[in-house]
Design a protein around this motif. Sequence first.
Motif, PDB file in Angstrom:
ATOM      1  N   THR A  77      41.237  27.286  86.976  1.00 61.56           N
ATOM      2  CA  THR A  77      42.525  26.952  86.348  1.00 61.56           C
ATOM      3  C   THR A  77      43.623  26.869  87.409  1.00 61.56           C
ATOM      4  OG1 THR A  77      42.677  29.274  85.722  1.00 61.56           O
ATOM      5  CG2 THR A  77      42.184  27.743  83.966  1.00 61.56           C
ATOM      6  N   ALA A  78      43.571  27.743  88.402  1.00 63.37           N
ATOM      7  CA  ALA A  78      44.571  27.666  89.473  1.00 63.37           C
ATOM      8  C   ALA A  78      44.475  26.313  90.181  1.00 63.37           C
ATOM      9  CB  ALA A  78      44.386  28.804  90.469  1.00 63.37           C
ATOM     10  N   LEU A  79      43.252  25.910  90.521  1.00 66.65           N
ATOM     11  CA  LEU A  79      43.089  24.631  91.228  1.00 66.65           C
ATOM     12  C   LEU A  79      43.568  23.457  90.375  1.00 66.65           C
ATOM     13  CD1 LEU A  79      39.704  24.538  93.190  1.00 66.65           C
ATOM     14  CD2 LEU A  79      42.014  24.886  94.064  1.00 66.65           C
ATOM     15  N   VAL A  80      43.183  23.480  89.109  1.00 60.68           N
ATOM     16  CA  VAL A  80      43.549  22.376  88.216  1.00 60.68           C
ATOM     17  C   VAL A  80      45.070  22.286  88.080  1.00 60.68           C
ATOM     18  CG1 VAL A  80      43.477  21.618  85.802  1.00 60.68           C
ATOM     19  CG2 VAL A  80      41.377  22.350  86.945  1.00 60.68           C
ATOM     20  N   GLU A  81      45.712  23.450  88.038  1.00 57.66           N
ATOM     21  CA  GLU A  81      47.172  23.458  87.882  1.00 57.66           C
ATOM     22  C   GLU A  81      47.899  23.315  89.221  1.00 57.66           C
ATOM     23  OE1 GLU A  81      47.832  27.078  85.748  1.00 57.66           O
ATOM     24  OE2 GLU A  81      46.706  26.353  83.992  1.00 57.66           O
ATOM     25  N   GLY A  82      47.137  23.132  90.280  1.00 59.25           N
ATOM     26  CA  GLY A  82      47.758  22.903  91.581  1.00 59.25           C
ATOM     27  C   GLY A  82      48.324  24.150  92.230  1.00 59.25           C
ATOM     28  N   ASP A 126      35.260  35.236  84.295  1.00 60.39           N
ATOM     29  CA  ASP A 126      36.709  35.260  84.536  1.00 60.39           C
ATOM     30  C   ASP A 126      37.062  34.846  85.964  1.00 60.39           C
ATOM     31  OD1 ASP A 126      37.423  35.908  81.978  1.00 60.39           O
ATOM     32  OD2 ASP A 126      37.421  38.075  82.334  1.00 60.39           O
ATOM     33  N   VAL A 127      36.146  35.115  86.892  1.00 59.69           N
ATOM     34  CA  VAL A 127      36.382  34.669  88.268  1.00 59.69           C
ATOM     35  C   VAL A 127      36.405  33.136  88.297  1.00 59.69           C
ATOM     36  CG1 VAL A 127      35.401  34.531  90.599  1.00 59.69           C
ATOM     37  CG2 VAL A 127      35.399  36.715  89.381  1.00 59.69           C
ATOM     38  N   PHE A 128      35.392  32.522  87.677  1.00 57.73           N
ATOM     39  CA  PHE A 128      35.354  31.054  87.634  1.00 57.73           C
ATOM     40  C   PHE A 128      36.621  30.509  86.972  1.00 57.73           C
ATOM     41  CE2 PHE A 128      30.799  31.870  88.097  1.00 57.73           C
ATOM     42  CZ  PHE A 128      30.413  30.884  88.985  1.00 57.73           C
ATOM     43  N   LEU A 169      34.982  26.281  78.107  1.00 54.66           N
ATOM     44  CA  LEU A 169      34.347  25.072  78.649  1.00 54.66           C
ATOM     45  C   LEU A 169      34.972  23.815  78.049  1.00 54.66           C
ATOM     46  CD1 LEU A 169      30.483  25.692  78.788  1.00 54.66           C
ATOM     47  CD2 LEU A 169      31.903  24.855  80.657  1.00 54.66           C
ATOM     48  N   LEU A 170      35.336  23.903  76.756  1.00 51.85           N
ATOM     49  CA  LEU A 170      35.918  22.730  76.085  1.00 51.85           C
ATOM     50  C   LEU A 170      37.275  22.385  76.694  1.00 51.85           C
ATOM     51  CD1 LEU A 170      34.973  23.653  72.404  1.00 51.85           C
ATOM     52  CD2 LEU A 170      33.803  22.074  73.972  1.00 51.85           C
ATOM     53  N   THR A 171      38.057  23.431  76.979  1.00 51.17           N
ATOM     54  CA  THR A 171      39.353  23.212  77.632  1.00 51.17           C
ATOM     55  C   THR A 171      39.131  22.578  79.001  1.00 51.17           C
ATOM     56  OG1 THR A 171      39.968  25.288  76.593  1.00 51.17           O
ATOM     57  CG2 THR A 171      41.538  24.370  78.164  1.00 51.17           C
ATOM     58  N   LEU A 172      38.124  23.091  79.705  1.00 52.74           N
ATOM     59  CA  LEU A 172      37.827  22.575  81.040  1.00 52.74           C
ATOM     60  C   LEU A 172      37.392  21.112  80.960  1.00 52.74           C
ATOM     61  CD1 LEU A 172      37.613  23.405  84.037  1.00 52.74           C
ATOM     62  CD2 LEU A 172      35.215  23.968  83.622  1.00 52.74           C
ATOM     63  N   GLU A 227      47.691  27.829  94.406  1.00 43.57           N
ATOM     64  CA  GLU A 227      46.761  28.398  95.378  1.00 43.57           C
ATOM     65  C   GLU A 227      45.963  29.497  94.674  1.00 43.57           C
ATOM     66  OE1 GLU A 227      45.950  27.409  98.326  1.00 43.57           O
ATOM     67  OE2 GLU A 227      44.695  29.123  98.851  1.00 43.57           O
ATOM     68  N   PRO A 228      44.625  29.364  94.609  1.00 43.14           N
ATOM     69  CA  PRO A 228      43.850  30.368  93.873  1.00 43.14           C
ATOM     70  C   PRO A 228      43.839  31.717  94.590  1.00 43.14           C
ATOM     71  CG  PRO A 228      42.511  28.446  94.436  1.00 43.14           C
ATOM     72  CD  PRO A 228      43.783  28.337  95.200  1.00 43.14           C
ATOM     73  N   SER A 229      43.903  32.793  93.816  1.00 42.22           N
ATOM     74  CA  SER A 229      43.681  34.116  94.398  1.00 42.22           C
ATOM     75  C   SER A 229      43.127  35.013  93.290  1.00 42.22           C
ATOM     76  CB  SER A 229      44.971  34.699  94.966  1.00 42.22           C
ATOM     77  OG  SER A 229      45.808  35.135  93.934  1.00 42.22           O
ATOM     78  N   LEU A 230      42.302  35.966  93.692  1.00 45.22           N
ATOM     79  CA  LEU A 230      41.655  36.820  92.701  1.00 45.22           C
ATOM     80  C   LEU A 230      42.333  38.183  92.659  1.00 45.22           C
ATOM     81  CD1 LEU A 230      37.904  36.046  93.532  1.00 45.22           C
ATOM     82  CD2 LEU A 230      39.258  35.127  91.637  1.00 45.22           C
ATOM     83  N   PRO A 231      42.701  38.654  91.470  1.00 44.30           N
ATOM     84  CA  PRO A 231      43.259  39.998  91.370  1.00 44.30           C
ATOM     85  C   PRO A 231      42.182  41.049  91.646  1.00 44.30           C
ATOM     86  CG  PRO A 231      42.892  39.091  89.183  1.00 44.30           C
ATOM     87  CD  PRO A 231      42.565  37.998  90.167  1.00 44.30           C
TER      88      PRO A 231
END
Lengths: 238, 179
Positions: free
Chosen positions: B161-166, B154-156, B29-32, B168-172
Motif C-alpha cells: 500500500t505504501a508503494l501504491v500510494e507513492g 500485514d507486512v505485504f 486482495l480485491l482492493t489490490l 516510502e515503505p517502512s515496517l513498524p
Amino acid sequence: MTGTITINGQIVPFQAGQTIIEAATAAGIYIPHLCHKPGYTPHGSCKLCTVNVNGRNCSACTFPAVDGQTVINNSAELQQDRRRITQMLFVEGNHLCPSCEKTGNCQLQGVAYYLNMTDNHFPHFFAHREMDASHPDILIDHNRCIFCNLCVRASKEKDGKNVFAIAGRGINKRLVVNSVSGLLKDSDVSIDDSAVHVCPTGALLIKRTGYQVPIGQRIYDHRQISEVALFAEGSHEQ
Amino acid sequence: MSNKIKVATTSLAGCFGCHMSFLDIDERLLTLAEVAEFDRSPITDIEHCGPCDIGLIEGGVCNSENVHVLREFRKNCKILVAVGACAINGGLPAMRNHIDLEDCLLEAYRDGIGVENPQIPSDPELPLLLNQVHPIHEIVKIDYFLPGCPPSADVFWTFLTALVEGREPSLPYELVHYD
Ligand code: SF4
Ligand code: SF4
Ligand code: FES
C-alpha cells in the motif's frame, strides 16, 4: 569523582568509577549493547554500544564517564553504524532464526529489530561451525556464537570455574571448552552454572526446554529490547 | 491500456510459504486487484516476466535456473523485493551450505532412509545445483527486504500500500520478525 555528563543534550549524573553505559542506564537511557552486562567486567568486543564522546566514537561500556563529557547516542550515523555492525555479526555466523530455539528471546535479534534491520547487507561467510551436543543437559551451537565472552566471564567470575575461552582469530575464532577432549560433556560445567544461562544468543542452550513459550509470544516479539534492558538492568528494577 | 501497476512474483529456493502468506491478505486482495495486475506469478502461468513495476522474490538461489530467473526479474522490474528469510539470508535451505554437495545428493537420493530405486537425478533438463545456497542480494541489487519466515500478510499489505500510494515503505516494530 562524581559529576555530570550530557547524553543527547540531557544532563546525566554519574558516580565515581561508572562507565558511560552505566550512567546512561541509571538515567533510563538505552544504549544498544550485546557483550555488556551489569556486574560483569567490561569486554568491549561487540561495539554495538558505540557512542560519540566529545566528537570521537568510543565504546560506552568501557569508556569512563568524565565530568563535562558531551555524549551523542541517537544520531542517524550512529544508528547506521550499529546496523552495519549487527549485520556483520549475522553474516559472520550462521543465523537462521526460524530454526533457532532462541528466536524471539535472542538479544542479537532484539537489537537487530530495534535497529530496524531488514537485511544482512554483506555477503555471507557461511563459515563452517560445529555443534557440541555431547553434554546431557547443555547444547553448544557454534553457528550462533558472537564471541561476546559472557560465558567465559561468567564461568570465571561467577562460577569460579574456567570452562570456556575464546581461541583463534578472524574467521577461525571459536569458543573452546576446557576439557581434554574439547567436548562439553568432559568439562566440569554444570547446568546450574551462570555461564550456561548468560548467552545473549542461541549458542548455549539448555536441553529439553525448547518451545515452552510459543514463537510469537516471546520477549522481543512484542517488547523492544531498549525497554526490556532498561527494566532489567537499570534503576527501574525493583 | 491499463494503468495498473504490474507485479511479478516467483519462488526460487523457497517453500512457497511466502506466497501463501501473501494470499493471507484475504479480501484485501480485491482492493489490490483494483490497482495492480499480475505478470509472472503462480496464478498467471506466464513463463517469463515482462516489464514490471514490482518484483517479489521468495527463496534463495540454489541452482543455475534460479540465477537466470533472478537476473530476468532484475532486468524487468523497477523495484525488486527480497521476500522472506530464504531470499534474505538463504534460510533453512542454506543449512546445507557446510555439507559437501555430493554428500547431500547421496543422502537424498541413494543412502537416505526409505529411498527406493536409488539414483542421482541427472536429466539435462534439470538445472545444475550450486555448491551453496545464496541470498539473492549476493547476485543482484535488491531494493527492499521483507523479513519473516514467512513475512505476515500485514507486512505485504503495509509494504504494497505504501508503494501504491507513492510513500516510502517502512515496517513498524511489530512487523519486523526473522521467524
Ligand atoms: S541466535 Fe538469535 S540471531 Fe542467531 S539464529 Fe538464533 S535467534 Fe537468530
Ligand atoms: S557462547 Fe554465547 S555467551 Fe559464550 S561467547 Fe558465544 S555468544 Fe557469548
Ligand atoms: S556492549 Fe560495549 S562493546 Fe559490546
